[in-house]
Design a protein around this motif. Structure first.
Motif, PDB file in Angstrom:
ATOM      1  N   LEU A   1       0.860  -1.175   0.000  1.00  0.00           N
ATOM      2  CA  LEU A   1       0.000   0.000   0.000  1.00  0.00           C
ATOM      3  C   LEU A   1       0.898   1.228   0.000  1.00  0.00           C
ATOM      4  CD1 LEU A   1      -2.639  -1.072   2.668  1.00  0.00           C
ATOM      5  CD2 LEU A   1      -2.549  -1.607   0.232  1.00  0.00           C
ATOM      6  N   VAL A   2       0.591   2.190  -0.847  1.00  0.00           N
ATOM      7  CA  VAL A   2       1.362   3.425  -0.950  1.00  0.00           C
ATOM      8  C   VAL A   2       0.507   4.544  -0.367  1.00  0.00           C
ATOM      9  CG1 VAL A   2       2.553   5.004  -2.501  1.00  0.00           C
ATOM     10  CG2 VAL A   2       2.444   2.559  -3.066  1.00  0.00           C
TER      11      VAL A   2
ATOM     12  N   SER B   1      -0.549   8.681   8.119  1.00  0.00           N
ATOM     13  CA  SER B   1      -1.514   7.821   7.429  1.00  0.00           C
ATOM     14  C   SER B   1      -1.031   6.379   7.391  1.00  0.00           C
ATOM     15  CB  SER B   1      -1.735   8.310   5.991  1.00  0.00           C
ATOM     16  OG  SER B   1      -2.307   9.586   5.980  1.00  0.00           O
ATOM     17  N   ALA B   2       0.248   6.196   7.100  1.00  0.00           N
ATOM     18  CA  ALA B   2       0.808   4.847   7.017  1.00  0.00           C
ATOM     19  C   ALA B   2       0.732   4.132   8.367  1.00  0.00           C
ATOM     20  CB  ALA B   2       2.249   4.909   6.527  1.00  0.00           C
TER      21      ALA B   2
ATOM     22  N   PRO C   1       5.456   0.328   8.381  1.00  0.00           N
ATOM     23  CA  PRO C   1       5.569   1.305   7.298  1.00  0.00           C
ATOM     24  C   PRO C   1       7.031   1.646   7.005  1.00  0.00           C
ATOM     25  CG  PRO C   1       3.932   2.000   8.892  1.00  0.00           C
ATOM     26  CD  PRO C   1       4.674   0.843   9.501  1.00  0.00           C
ATOM     27  N   VAL C   2       7.312   1.898   5.725  1.00  0.00           N
ATOM     28  CA  VAL C   2       8.662   2.194   5.268  1.00  0.00           C
ATOM     29  C   VAL C   2       8.619   3.459   4.425  1.00  0.00           C
ATOM     30  CG1 VAL C   2      10.596   1.334   3.899  1.00  0.00           C
ATOM     31  CG2 VAL C   2       9.180  -0.267   5.177  1.00  0.00           C
ATOM     32  N   ARG C   3       9.530   4.378   4.692  1.00  0.00           N
ATOM     33  CA  ARG C   3       9.614   5.623   3.916  1.00  0.00           C
ATOM     34  C   ARG C   3      10.232   5.326   2.554  1.00  0.00           C
ATOM     35  NH1 ARG C   3      13.581   9.649   3.130  1.00  0.00           N
ATOM     36  NH2 ARG C   3      12.668  11.684   2.759  1.00  0.00           N
ATOM     37  N   ASP C   4       9.617   5.880   1.522  1.00  0.00           N
ATOM     38  CA  ASP C   4      10.105   5.688   0.151  1.00  0.00           C
ATOM     39  C   ASP C   4      10.286   7.061  -0.474  1.00  0.00           C
ATOM     40  OD1 ASP C   4      10.784   4.372  -2.268  1.00  0.00           O
ATOM     41  OD2 ASP C   4       8.729   4.623  -2.979  1.00  0.00           O
TER      42      ASP C   4
ATOM     43  N   VAL D   1       3.396   0.460   2.944  1.00  0.00           N
ATOM     44  CA  VAL D   1       2.971  -0.485   3.978  1.00  0.00           C
ATOM     45  C   VAL D   1       2.907  -1.865   3.319  1.00  0.00           C
ATOM     46  CG1 VAL D   1       1.185  -1.098   5.643  1.00  0.00           C
ATOM     47  CG2 VAL D   1       1.639   1.311   5.146  1.00  0.00           C
ATOM     48  N   PRO D   2       3.956  -2.672   3.509  1.00  0.00           N
ATOM     49  CA  PRO D   2       3.953  -4.021   2.931  1.00  0.00           C
ATOM     50  C   PRO D   2       3.075  -4.959   3.768  1.00  0.00           C
ATOM     51  CG  PRO D   2       6.021  -3.602   4.059  1.00  0.00           C
ATOM     52  CD  PRO D   2       5.215  -2.344   4.153  1.00  0.00           C
TER      53      PRO D   2
END
Length: 81
Positions: free
Chosen positions: A8-9, A15-16, A35-38, A53-54
């Motif tokens: 999920l982006v 929000s994440a 959540p991971v920052r991209d 969010v994987p």
């Protein structure tokens, strides 16, 4: 065991984090996704970062349409593989 992952982006960290917590409650996940920052390519500004969010789905029980609608609640989307 299948290695199915949905990503999920989402537009921001808050929000994440909220979405990750809600995923556990709404979809009965065993643990909250992290959540991971991209950061966008070439961007140093944190404001230009998206958050991923994987979601692991080894049992393949999550419906794509439901995840699409869920991500949209936070102005995000599910990334197509």
């Amino acid at each position: 065991m299948n290695d199915v992952r949905h990503v999920l982006v989402l537009p921001d960290r808050e929000s994440a984090e909220e979405a990750a917590a809600e995923l556990v409650e709404r979809f009965g996940l065993h643990e909250s996704p992290r959540p991971v920052r991209d950061a966008l390519a070439g961007e140093d500004d944190a404001e230009d970062a998206q958050w991923l969010v994987p979601v692991e789905d080894a049992e393949e029980r999550l419906e794509v349409e439901q995840l699409n609608a869920f991500a949209a609640e936070w102005d995000g989307w599910r990334e197509e593989p």
